[in-house]
Motif scaffolding. Sequence first.
Motif, PDB file in Angstrom:
ATOM      1  N   ALA A 209       0.785  -1.258  -0.057  1.00 18.37           N
ATOM      2  CA  ALA A 209       0.135  -0.115   0.074  1.00 18.37           C
ATOM      3  C   ALA A 209       1.117   1.420  -0.025  1.00 18.37           C
ATOM      4  CB  ALA A 209      -0.930  -0.157   1.067  1.00 18.37           C
ATOM      5  N   ALA A 210       2.005   1.177   0.667  1.00 19.97           N
ATOM      6  CA  ALA A 210       2.825   2.379   0.768  1.00 19.97           C
ATOM      7  C   ALA A 210       3.642   2.698  -0.614  1.00 19.97           C
ATOM      8  CB  ALA A 210       3.779   2.236   1.916  1.00 19.97           C
ATOM      9  N   TRP A 211       3.959   1.478  -1.209  1.00 23.96           N
ATOM     10  CA  TRP A 211       4.420   1.477  -2.543  1.00 23.96           C
ATOM     11  C   TRP A 211       3.552   2.263  -3.437  1.00 23.96           C
ATOM     12  CZ3 TRP A 211       9.224   2.052  -4.644  1.00 23.96           C
ATOM     13  CH2 TRP A 211       9.223   1.568  -6.026  1.00 23.96           C
ATOM     14  N   ILE A 216       4.656   4.735  -8.650  1.00 23.50           N
ATOM     15  CA  ILE A 216       5.744   4.257  -9.433  1.00 23.50           C
ATOM     16  C   ILE A 216       5.467   3.137 -10.456  1.00 23.50           C
ATOM     17  CG2 ILE A 216       8.310   3.308  -9.612  1.00 23.50           C
ATOM     18  CD1 ILE A 216       8.782   5.113  -7.203  1.00 23.50           C
ATOM     19  N   PRO A 217       5.716   3.102 -11.941  1.00 24.16           N
ATOM     20  CA  PRO A 217       5.516   1.893 -12.554  1.00 24.16           C
ATOM     21  C   PRO A 217       6.141   0.568 -12.348  1.00 24.16           C
ATOM     22  CG  PRO A 217       6.817   3.404 -13.773  1.00 24.16           C
ATOM     23  CD  PRO A 217       6.425   4.088 -12.431  1.00 24.16           C
ATOM     24  N   LEU A 238      11.431  -6.363  -5.604  1.00 24.45           N
ATOM     25  CA  LEU A 238      12.752  -5.684  -5.160  1.00 24.45           C
ATOM     26  C   LEU A 238      12.516  -4.421  -6.349  1.00 24.45           C
ATOM     27  CD1 LEU A 238      15.013  -5.113  -3.616  1.00 24.45           C
ATOM     28  CD2 LEU A 238      16.446  -6.295  -5.251  1.00 24.45           C
ATOM     29  N   CYS A 239      12.396  -3.273  -5.816  1.00 21.05           N
ATOM     30  CA  CYS A 239      12.281  -1.951  -6.767  1.00 21.05           C
ATOM     31  C   CYS A 239      13.370  -1.110  -6.433  1.00 21.05           C
ATOM     32  CB  CYS A 239      10.961  -1.511  -6.395  1.00 21.05           C
ATOM     33  SG  CYS A 239       9.411  -2.477  -6.431  1.00 21.05           S
ATOM     34  N   THR A 240      13.751   0.005  -7.802  1.00 22.59           N
ATOM     35  CA  THR A 240      14.304   1.139  -7.613  1.00 22.59           C
ATOM     36  C   THR A 240      13.336   2.198  -7.235  1.00 22.59           C
ATOM     37  OG1 THR A 240      15.774   0.187  -9.373  1.00 22.59           O
ATOM     38  CG2 THR A 240      15.492   2.611  -8.889  1.00 22.59           C
ATOM     39  N   GLY A 241      13.490   2.624  -6.097  1.00 22.44           N
ATOM     40  CA  GLY A 241      12.632   4.008  -5.599  1.00 22.44           C
ATOM     41  C   GLY A 241      13.157   5.041  -5.816  1.00 22.44           C
TER      42      GLY A 241
END
Length: 300
Positions: A209-211, A216-217, A238-241
Amino acid sequence: MIGAALSLVLGAQAAAPVPPRPVAPVVRLPPAAARRPVAYDDVGGLVVFRVRIAGREAWALLDNRAERSFVDLGFARAAGLTIDPRASVRVDAGTALNGQRVEQVAVAVAGQFAVMLPSMTGIDLVPVSRSIGRPIALVVGADFYRRFAVATRPGARTIAFLPNGTVERTARAVDLLDARPRIAITLGGKRMIVTVDTGLSGALILTPAAWARLGIPDTACEDSSFRTGDGRARTGRLCTGPAVSVGPLALPSTRVFIDAVDGANGDGLIGMGLLGLAGGMTLDVSARKLWLVPPGEMVR
């Protein structure tokens, strides 16, 4: 994701109460002139250092999210400590960890403190040791963080256990919102509430939910997995924030692991992969302060 494994195995634990002991811990501190920082090893972003337990040399691990400190049962047996067979402690984190009460445990850190604990919770730390690659005999948990302001100096690779209320004049204070302890950070221009986790080697774990609030796509993410300390597989994204800032720390981007986190921790967890970039860090839970030295400024 060693730190995620530790936070899930230890930090997320909830233990059934152990029958109380009336005797309080006995803490002895050396004179101020004799106090000196202790060297630590950075093991994948985690702080591992030498202690003495019952007079024996051992490795200890910092993890403020462990609700209590743990001693390894195998080490306790080898050291001749008394393990109460009548007192079983349930460590419930969906893991195979079970605990027992270990009586009269002496813990000392050279140049810092010596404490006699009437009892500790003993658990099998072999899975954690296997994940880290060190024979961990002690997990230094929230009870020590309530008793001391714990200071780590990445540049000098030292750790110190300071009196609560110590003011770090070279650092910038970040207010702790509570004793968990949670702090406010800015991620992608949005305010997030995250829990400090010194047992997390990664930078950030956010709830789905926070992400999603960041918009971000999915192209910024990839499937990822790791094994928890007891060998279970756990999967997530695992994402590039985006840009992140906390106190004097500001990064143009950061790696974020997306996974379910206990709602009491807010939007997620912040670990040593981000906080360890500071020139120094002091977590003072009792004073509700997280002191961060600006990056590049080494303090001793």
